[in-house]
Design an enzyme around this catalytic site. Structure first.
Site, short mmCIF file in Angstrom:
data_model
loop_
_atom_site.label_atom_id
_atom_site.label_comp_id
_atom_site.label_asym_id
_atom_site.label_seq_id
_atom_site.Cartn_x
_atom_site.Cartn_y
_atom_site.Cartn_z
N ASN A 99 -13.24 6.50 9.43
CA ASN A 99 -12.17 5.65 9.96
C ASN A 99 -11.30 6.41 10.95
OD1 ASN A 99 -12.61 3.10 8.73
ND2 ASN A 99 -11.91 3.92 6.78
N GLU A 143 0.81 -1.22 0.00
CA GLU A 143 0.00 0.00 0.00
C GLU A 143 0.84 1.27 0.00
OE1 GLU A 143 -3.07 -0.26 -0.57
OE2 GLU A 143 -3.33 -2.39 -0.15
N GLU A 153 -0.75 9.80 0.88
CA GLU A 153 -1.21 9.65 -0.48
C GLU A 153 -0.69 10.79 -1.35
OE1 GLU A 153 -5.63 9.16 -2.62
OE2 GLU A 153 -5.41 9.25 -0.44
#
Length: 296
Positions: free
Chosen positions: A196, A149, A158
Site C-alpha cells: 500500500n 480507526e 499504531e
C-alpha cells in the site's frame, strides 16, 4: 490473493483497523507544489457563469476555466485547469474548521484542519461531486472512519508495536527497503503494509516505500494516504468508498470497502452499529441527513 490486514490494539481493547487489500492504484495528480504559492483568486461561486480564462480559487487552490462554465465544481470536471496552491483564500470545504473541531475535540495536534484541506488536491473529486447533500455525506463518511480507526484522531500511528513486523509482505518484488517493521499503521485510517505504501506513493508522487515515516511527519501526506485508499481501493467490497457515497450505495457500503471482511454480513454487528452511530453523529453536526443503507 485478498489479505486481511491489521488489528490495532488501543487502550487494552482491540480495535479492528481497515482491511487494506493490495490493488492497482488509480492515477492521481502528483503532489508537486510551486515553491511560492500565488495569491488566491476570488472564491468559486456555483451561481456565477465563468468564461474561458476565468480564474477562481477552490479548496485552497487556483483554477482557470477552459471554456464557459457554471455550477461545475473545480476539480470535479474537466472544464477547470488546476493552477496550483494559493494563499490568503477562504476554505470552501463542505465541513468547516469549527465543525471539524467539534467532531474531533480531543484529537492529536498532528491532525490539523489545514492538513486535510491541503490534501484535497490529491483527489479533487472527493466531497466535491454531486449535490451539496451528497458532498457533505461523503465528507462525513470519510471522517467517520477516520474517527473510528484512529480513535477520534488521537493516534498518529499504531500503538501495538509487536505487530509492526507483520506488515511487510516480502513476496512483493520491491520488498521492504525501509525495514521489515517500517510499514505499520499510520494516519487517519491507520494506513499500513508495504504494497500500500508503494502503490499510494506512486499515485501521489511520493517515495513512501523508502520513507513511510513521512505519513507520520506531514499531516497533509497522512490525509492523502487515507484519501488514496478511499478514492481508489475496493478492499473487500465491490466499489470504492467514494463511488459508494456519490452513487447512492450508502454509508454501509463504505464499511464493506474498508473492513467488510471482518465486520459485514453479521461478523461484527457491534462494530458496524458503532460506525453507523458515529456517522449519524457527524452528519448531525454538519446538518445533513445521513441517507439510507447505513449498515452492511
Amino acid at each position: 490473493m485478498n489479505r486481511i490486514k491489521s488489528i490495532l490494539t488501543v487502550l487494552s481493547a482491540v480495535v479492528v483497523t481497515a482491511a487494506f487489500l493490495p490493488g492497482v492504484a488509480a492515477a492521481a495528480p502528483a503532489a508537486t507544489e510551486a515553491t511560492d504559492s500565488a495569491s488566491c483568486a476570488p472564491l468559486w461561486n456555483s451561481a456565477t457563469a465563468y468564461t474561458a480564462g476565468g480564474a477562481v480559487s477552490h479548496h485552497g487552490r487556483n483554477w482557470t476555466a477552459k471554456w464557459w462554465t457554471r455550477n461545475e465544481n473545480p476539480g470535479a470536471t474537466t472544464v477547470w485547469v488546476d493552477a496550483g496552491a494559493c494563499t490568503g483564500g477562504v476554505s470552501d470545504f463542505v465541513i468547516s474548521e469549527a465543525e471539524f473541531d467539534e467532531i474531533f475535540p480531543g484529537r492529536d495536534p498532528f491532525y490539523t484542519y489545514q492538513g486535510l484541506i491541503d490534501a484535497l488536491h490529491a483527489y479533487p473529486r472527493f466531497a466535491n461531486t454531486g449535490t451539496v447533500e451528497t458532498r457533505s455525506r461523503e465528507a462525513a463518511a470519510f471522517l467517520t472512519h477516520a474517527d473510528f480507526e484512529s480513535v477520534g484522531l488521537r493516534y498518529v500511528k499504531e500503538i501495538n508495536e509487536a505487530n509492526y513486523w507483520i506488515k511487510c509482505d516480502y513476496s512483493q518484488p520491491f520488498g521492504c527497503p525501509a525495514g521489515q517493521s517500517a510499514y505499520y499503521g499510520r494516519g487517519p485510517i491507520m494506513f499500513s503494509w508495504n504494497f500500500n505504501y508503494k502503490a499510494a506513493g506512486d499515485a501521489l508522487g511520493l517515495d513512501l516505500l523508502h520513507d513511510p515515516w513521512l505519513v507520520e511527519r506531514d499531516p497533509s501526506v497522512a490525509w492523502q494516504t487515507a484519501l488514496w485508499y478511499w478514492s481508489t481501493q475496493n478492499g473487500p467490497g465491490t466499489m470504492t468508498s467514494h463511488d459508494a457515497m456519490v452513487g447512492g450505495a450508502g454509508f454501509g457500503e463504505t464499511i464493506r470497502s474498508l473492513n467488510g471482511s471482518l465486520e459485514c454480513n453479521g461478523k461484527n454487528p457491534g462494530s458496524v452499529q458503532a460506525r453507523a452511530a458515529k456517522y449519524e453523529h457527524i452528519t448531525d453536526v454538519i446538518g445533513v441527513d445521513p441517507g439510507a443503507h447505513l449498515t452492511c
